[in-house]
Design a protein around this motif. Structure first.
Motif, PDB file in Angstrom:
ATOM      1  N   PHE A 190      -2.223 -12.315  24.662  1.00 13.78           N
ATOM      2  CA  PHE A 190      -1.576 -11.814  25.858  1.00 13.78           C
ATOM      3  C   PHE A 190      -1.055 -11.696  26.854  1.00 13.78           C
ATOM      4  CE2 PHE A 190      -6.163 -14.049  26.115  1.00 13.78           C
ATOM      5  CZ  PHE A 190      -6.978 -13.016  24.998  1.00 13.78           C
ATOM      6  N   LYS A 191       0.431 -13.169  26.743  1.00 14.62           N
ATOM      7  CA  LYS A 191       1.562 -13.121  27.310  1.00 14.62           C
ATOM      8  C   LYS A 191       1.888 -12.027  27.256  1.00 14.62           C
ATOM      9  CE  LYS A 191       1.538 -17.122  29.536  1.00 14.62           C
ATOM     10  NZ  LYS A 191       1.525 -17.506  30.913  1.00 14.62           N
ATOM     11  N   ASP A 192       1.681 -11.278  25.610  1.00 14.34           N
ATOM     12  CA  ASP A 192       2.937 -10.159  24.954  1.00 14.34           C
ATOM     13  C   ASP A 192       2.792  -9.385  25.916  1.00 14.34           C
ATOM     14  OD1 ASP A 192       5.559 -11.240  24.557  1.00 14.34           O
ATOM     15  OD2 ASP A 192       3.962 -11.145  21.853  1.00 14.34           O
ATOM     16  N   ALA A 193       1.184  -8.407  25.955  1.00 10.50           N
ATOM     17  CA  ALA A 193       0.706  -7.564  26.181  1.00 10.50           C
ATOM     18  C   ALA A 193       0.700  -7.387  27.571  1.00 10.50           C
ATOM     19  CB  ALA A 193      -0.965  -7.321  26.441  1.00 10.50           C
ATOM     20  N   ASP A 194       0.817  -8.874  28.565  1.00 11.22           N
ATOM     21  CA  ASP A 194       1.224  -8.476  30.006  1.00 11.22           C
ATOM     22  C   ASP A 194       2.444  -8.258  30.441  1.00 11.22           C
ATOM     23  OD1 ASP A 194      -1.345  -9.062  30.825  1.00 11.22           O
ATOM     24  OD2 ASP A 194      -0.830 -11.019  31.346  1.00 11.22           O
ATOM     25  N   LEU A 195       3.795  -9.379  29.635  1.00  9.84           N
ATOM     26  CA  LEU A 195       5.079  -8.279  29.868  1.00  9.84           C
ATOM     27  C   LEU A 195       5.281  -7.276  29.642  1.00  9.84           C
ATOM     28  CD1 LEU A 195       7.534 -10.208  30.260  1.00  9.84           C
ATOM     29  CD2 LEU A 195       7.853 -10.513  27.718  1.00  9.84           C
ATOM     30  N   ILE A 196       5.070  -6.443  28.654  1.00 15.53           N
ATOM     31  CA  ILE A 196       5.253  -5.083  28.864  1.00 15.53           C
ATOM     32  C   ILE A 196       4.737  -4.184  29.086  1.00 15.53           C
ATOM     33  CG2 ILE A 196       6.147  -5.305  25.977  1.00 15.53           C
ATOM     34  CD1 ILE A 196       3.522  -4.516  24.957  1.00 15.53           C
ATOM     35  N   GLY A 197       3.414  -4.927  30.232  1.00 14.53           N
ATOM     36  CA  GLY A 197       3.022  -3.848  31.103  1.00 14.53           C
ATOM     37  C   GLY A 197       1.731  -2.865  31.039  1.00 14.53           C
ATOM     38  N   ILE A 198       1.540  -3.245  29.215  1.00 13.99           N
ATOM     39  CA  ILE A 198       0.318  -1.820  28.971  1.00 13.99           C
ATOM     40  C   ILE A 198      -0.967  -2.445  30.011  1.00 13.99           C
ATOM     41  CG2 ILE A 198      -1.019  -1.083  27.124  1.00 13.99           C
ATOM     42  CD1 ILE A 198       1.680  -1.379  26.745  1.00 13.99           C
ATOM     43  N   PRO A 199      -1.028  -0.628  30.675  1.00 17.15           N
ATOM     44  CA  PRO A 199      -2.374  -0.653  31.852  1.00 17.15           C
ATOM     45  C   PRO A 199      -3.799  -1.523  31.545  1.00 17.15           C
ATOM     46  CG  PRO A 199      -0.589   0.949  31.929  1.00 17.15           C
ATOM     47  CD  PRO A 199      -0.407   0.165  30.683  1.00 17.15           C
ATOM     48  N   LEU A 200      -3.434  -0.957  30.426  1.00 18.69           N
ATOM     49  CA  LEU A 200      -5.471  -0.810  29.557  1.00 18.69           C
ATOM     50  C   LEU A 200      -5.275  -2.026  28.617  1.00 18.69           C
ATOM     51  CD1 LEU A 200      -6.103   2.859  30.615  1.00 18.69           C
ATOM     52  CD2 LEU A 200      -6.614   0.604  32.359  1.00 18.69           C
ATOM     53  N   ARG A 201      -6.351  -2.840  29.005  1.00 18.46           N
ATOM     54  CA  ARG A 201      -6.387  -3.891  27.647  1.00 18.46           C
ATOM     55  C   ARG A 201      -8.268  -4.443  27.432  1.00 18.46           C
ATOM     56  NH1 ARG A 201      -4.294  -9.908  28.954  1.00 18.46           N
ATOM     57  NH2 ARG A 201      -6.768 -10.339  28.739  1.00 18.46           N
ATOM     58  N   VAL A 202      -8.300  -4.112  25.727  1.00 12.50           N
ATOM     59  CA  VAL A 202      -9.543  -4.475  25.685  1.00 12.50           C
ATOM     60  C   VAL A 202      -9.254  -5.479  24.647  1.00 12.50           C
ATOM     61  CG1 VAL A 202     -11.528  -3.649  24.165  1.00 12.50           C
ATOM     62  CG2 VAL A 202      -9.824  -2.093  25.660  1.00 12.50           C
ATOM     63  N   THR A 203      -9.799  -6.673  24.906  1.00 11.11           N
ATOM     64  CA  THR A 203      -9.563  -7.654  24.186  1.00 11.11           C
ATOM     65  C   THR A 203     -11.084  -7.859  23.171  1.00 11.11           C
ATOM     66  OG1 THR A 203      -8.749  -8.894  26.104  1.00 11.11           O
ATOM     67  CG2 THR A 203      -9.586 -10.054  24.818  1.00 11.11           C
ATOM     68  N   VAL A 204     -11.542  -7.911  22.292  1.00 14.10           N
ATOM     69  CA  VAL A 204     -12.159  -8.066  20.630  1.00 14.10           C
ATOM     70  C   VAL A 204     -12.048  -9.889  20.616  1.00 14.10           C
ATOM     71  CG1 VAL A 204     -13.223  -7.857  18.921  1.00 14.10           C
ATOM     72  CG2 VAL A 204     -12.045  -6.499  20.426  1.00 14.10           C
ATOM     73  N   GLY A 205     -12.916 -10.042  20.969  1.00 13.25           N
ATOM     74  CA  GLY A 205     -12.959 -12.284  20.905  1.00 13.25           C
ATOM     75  C   GLY A 205     -14.416 -12.052  20.124  1.00 13.25           C
ATOM     76  N   ARG A 206     -15.608 -13.069  20.613  1.00 14.84           N
ATOM     77  CA  ARG A 206     -16.643 -13.895  20.049  1.00 14.84           C
ATOM     78  C   ARG A 206     -17.654 -12.890  19.506  1.00 14.84           C
ATOM     79  NH1 ARG A 206     -15.305 -18.769  21.862  1.00 14.84           N
ATOM     80  NH2 ARG A 206     -13.971 -20.124  20.378  1.00 14.84           N
ATOM     81  N   THR A 236      -4.551  -4.745  38.140  1.00 12.84           N
ATOM     82  CA  THR A 236      -6.282  -4.767  39.218  1.00 12.84           C
ATOM     83  C   THR A 236      -6.275  -6.593  38.759  1.00 12.84           C
ATOM     84  OG1 THR A 236      -7.363  -3.543  38.434  1.00 12.84           O
ATOM     85  CG2 THR A 236      -6.331  -2.619  40.198  1.00 12.84           C
ATOM     86  N   GLY A 237      -5.963  -6.279  37.584  1.00 11.17           N
ATOM     87  CA  GLY A 237      -6.954  -8.177  36.920  1.00 11.17           C
ATOM     88  C   GLY A 237      -8.392  -7.648  36.393  1.00 11.17           C
ATOM     89  N   VAL A 238      -8.472  -6.740  36.725  1.00  9.70           N
ATOM     90  CA  VAL A 238     -10.593  -6.375  37.066  1.00  9.70           C
ATOM     91  C   VAL A 238     -10.630  -6.541  36.134  1.00  9.70           C
ATOM     92  CG1 VAL A 238     -12.611  -4.526  37.026  1.00  9.70           C
ATOM     93  CG2 VAL A 238     -10.748  -4.939  38.777  1.00  9.70           C
ATOM     94  N   VAL A 239     -12.018  -7.401  35.444  1.00  9.56           N
ATOM     95  CA  VAL A 239     -12.838  -7.348  33.880  1.00  9.56           C
ATOM     96  C   VAL A 239     -13.300  -7.616  33.627  1.00  9.56           C
ATOM     97  CG1 VAL A 239     -12.454  -9.587  32.559  1.00  9.56           C
ATOM     98  CG2 VAL A 239     -10.495  -9.483  33.685  1.00  9.56           C
ATOM     99  N   ILE A 240     -13.950  -6.630  32.736  1.00 14.05           N
ATOM    100  CA  ILE A 240     -15.794  -6.350  33.094  1.00 14.05           C
ATOM    101  C   ILE A 240     -16.237  -6.403  31.740  1.00 14.05           C
ATOM    102  CG2 ILE A 240     -16.877  -4.708  33.470  1.00 14.05           C
ATOM    103  CD1 ILE A 240     -15.516  -3.456  34.956  1.00 14.05           C
TER     104      ILE A 240
END
Length: 569
Positions: A516-532, A546-550
RNA sequence: CGAGGUGUAGCGCAGUUGGUAGCGCGCCUGCUUUGGGAGCAGGAUGUCGGGAGUUCGAGUCUCUUCACCUCGACCA
């Protein structure tokens, strides 16, 4: 692209030699690496972002009808000798010799070779107008490289040159470039302002700069929010104000002011405001001594001064020269009675002052109740000071404001300066030989990239606009040891890739926090987190800006990202 | 060009009166851990910017040189 295979050396700590945010982030995010002062390598992440900007520039230049070509960076001396700039550039030009001792330089800007190329190939008005451009490395041995790629010694510039048969044509070519520049900087997500600019060493009849508003900008801008006037402080026009209180002229008086040399000391000594003084500053301009008078609280604008004399060499006069022409120690110069040949220039504001204080041209003395014309006659009364916040706007008269800006683009109407010097002529309809009317148009590509970061970051790193991001999206499986999570991550990654999205898959066996820290640092606009929740087909969609999380299904997440990328056009 | 400052591991830094070169992060191995820069154990990595000098001995003192940074001056 898999992050595990990516050459992306991110750093946790801020490099000690980076001063401004964009420079720090470009180094921390692994966008570039310094090779020498003002000379940088772009690493894969940085180069991708750089190419995004470059392509936006190229697309808009092409759309505006300009034709791309490429000139050599290394150029023979003769090319610059014809225009006189081989000497004029001085030490700022990187120079070298070939084995035969022939002189070359690394091109600092390319008016001359473009003009030559056109001169040798275009002979008729029928072939005009046209605009040529290149996106190429430029070399300037700056005295002080600064702020990473913001002021570098090797940098990439898009430089365009227009050739027209007449002034009306130039206006059209210029406008086309102006409009292209607006589209370019809009697409880059920049908040910019267009300002009137000094033509400087480029010569020519008029120019405007595209300034990105930023506290770290190296240029100062004066602007009027009422009427829209905006100009580089070097250029901003000052209008003379009326005298505050009309007063009778009083008799001149000599005051003993021992060791009182500066305006501050004088204020304290005389218990008066700096607005009651006029300071007289001596310059050496192309070997000639010039005295410049401005009100005590004003600053002399050396750009205006230089233009007034069309100066090649302008500097404050040496102490020896000051003492010679004033007959006094430095700090007591005044307009009354110079010794020797001194041209006196007064700011227009001085002409409306009455009963003011000046140096007496005698050590430890000042003169009180000095008056314009009665006591001295300047050779010229002109606008020679630098505008300040609160001064009247030269267009509408309301107070101007000031801010700082990064110059990302500059457009000039050159006129015939280079076509005359290099004999770039054509035959018009009447068979008459005429010089082509030129314009030139520059954009600093690396500087634009840095300016984008300067306007798009937060505490966690860069926040790229989608149009200039090195990758548009990143898929982050939280645990690569979990087969389901890993498989879902791979699936989303390959679906996005197939849909044409520039996407990263962070397949490193790292903890989620690191990714997460790296993704934020390099500034990629759109992220998909795959979790549990991947087992239920649920993933998390997040927008960097925007920080929007859905939470949504895999299909929804893919569709949402593809939709945004498609919308870019 | 003027003034000031810094050069020690990939990055950030410490290193006392001159006496075997250190810390944190990162890196490698193993185990554990897995939603916001984890923990434990083990490990690798240095022309102390370069050169010369003083000294039995120099990261440390002297001279010299190079590089880099900041402020100023200057500047498409």
């Amino acid at each position: 692209m898999r992050v595990s295979k990516l050459f992306m050396p991110t750093q946790r700590e801020i490099p000690s030699d980076a001063e401004i945010v964009s420079h720090q982030l470009m180094l921390r995010a692994g966008l570039m690496k310094k090779i020498a002062s003002g000379i940088y390598s772009f690493l894969p992440m940085g180069y991708r972002a750089y190419r995004k900007v470059e392509n936006i520039v190229r697309e808009e230049m092409d759309r505006a009808g300009a034709q791309e070509l490429i000139m050599p960076a290394i150029l023979p001396a003769e090319v610059y000798m014809a225009s006189g700039r081989w000497d004029k550039f001085g030490q700022e030009m990187f120079r070298l010799q070939d084995r035969g001792g022939r002189q070359f330089c690394l091109g600092p800007t390319h008016e001359e070779p473009f003009t030559e190329a056109v001169r040798d190939n275009i002979k008729s008005y029928r072939q005009l107008p046209f605009t040529l451009y290149q996106i190429q490395h430029k070399y300037r041995d700056e005295k002080r490289p600064r702020f990473g790629v913001m002021r570098a010694r090797e940098f990439v510039m898009k430089d365009a040159y227009s050739f027209d048969a007449d002034e009306a044509g130039l206006d059209i070519s210029y406008k086309a470039m102006y409009e292209a520049y607006c589209r370019i900087f809009d697409r880059c997500g920049l908040d910019y302002i267009l300002v009137d600019a000094d033509s400087g060493a480029m010569g020519g009849s008029g120019s405007q700069e595209f300034m990105v508003k930023s506290l770290v900008g190296e240029d100062a801008i004066a602007y009027c929010s009422s009427c829209g006037y905006a100009a580089n402080e070097e250029k901003a026009v000052c209008i003379a104000s009326e005298p505050a209180v009309p007063a009778a002229l009083q008799e001149i008086e000599k005051i003993h002011t021992p060791h009182v040399k500066t305006i501050e000391e004088l204020m304290a000594f005389m218990k008066a405001s700096p607005k009651e003084f006029v300071k007289t500053i001596l310059y050496s301009i192309d070997g000639k001594i010039v005295a410049v008078m401005v009100r005590g609280d004003r600053e002399i604008n050396e750009t205006k001064l230089s233009n007034l004399f069309d100066a090649n060499d302008l500097a404050l006069a040496s102490f020896a020269d000051v003492e010679r022409v004033t007959g006094a120690a430095v700090g007591f110069a005044g307009p009354v009675a110079f010794k020797g040949d001194v041209e006196l220039i007064a700011d227009q504001e001085v002409a409306v002052m009455v009963n003011f204080i000046v140096g007496a041209n005698e050590t430890d003395y000042h003169l009180k109740n000095v008056n314009f014309i009665r006591d001295f006659k300047p050779a010229r009364v002109v606008d020679i000071r630098t505008i300040e916040a609160g001064d009247p706007c030269p267009v509408c008269g309301l107070p101007v404001e000031t801010c700082r800006g990064i110059e990302v683009g500059h457009i000039f109407k050159l006129g015939t300066k280079y076509s005359d010097a290099l004999n770039c002529k054509f035959l018009d309809q009447a068979g008459q030989e005429k010089s082509m009317i030129m314009g030139c148009y520059g954009i600093g590509v690396g500087r634009t990239l840095a300016a984008i970061i300067e306007q798009h970051y937060d505490a966690n790193g860069i926040v790229w606009p989608l149009a200039t991001a090195p990758y548009q999206a990143i898929v982050v499986p939280t645990n690569t040891g979990d087969e389901t999570i890993s498989a879902v991550g791979e699936d989303i990654h390959s679906r996005l890739e197939k849909a044409g999205v520039e996407v990263l898959l962070d397949d490193r066996p790292e903890r989620p926090g690191v990714k997460f820290k790296d993704a934020d640092l390099i500034g990629i606009p759109l992220r998909v987190t795959v979790g549990r929740k991947a087992v239920e087909g649920i993933v998390e969609y997040k927008e960097r800006a925007t920080g929007v999380v859905i939470e949504m299904t895999v299909e929804e997440a893919v569709a949402k990202i593809v939709g945004q990328v498609k919308a870019l056009g």
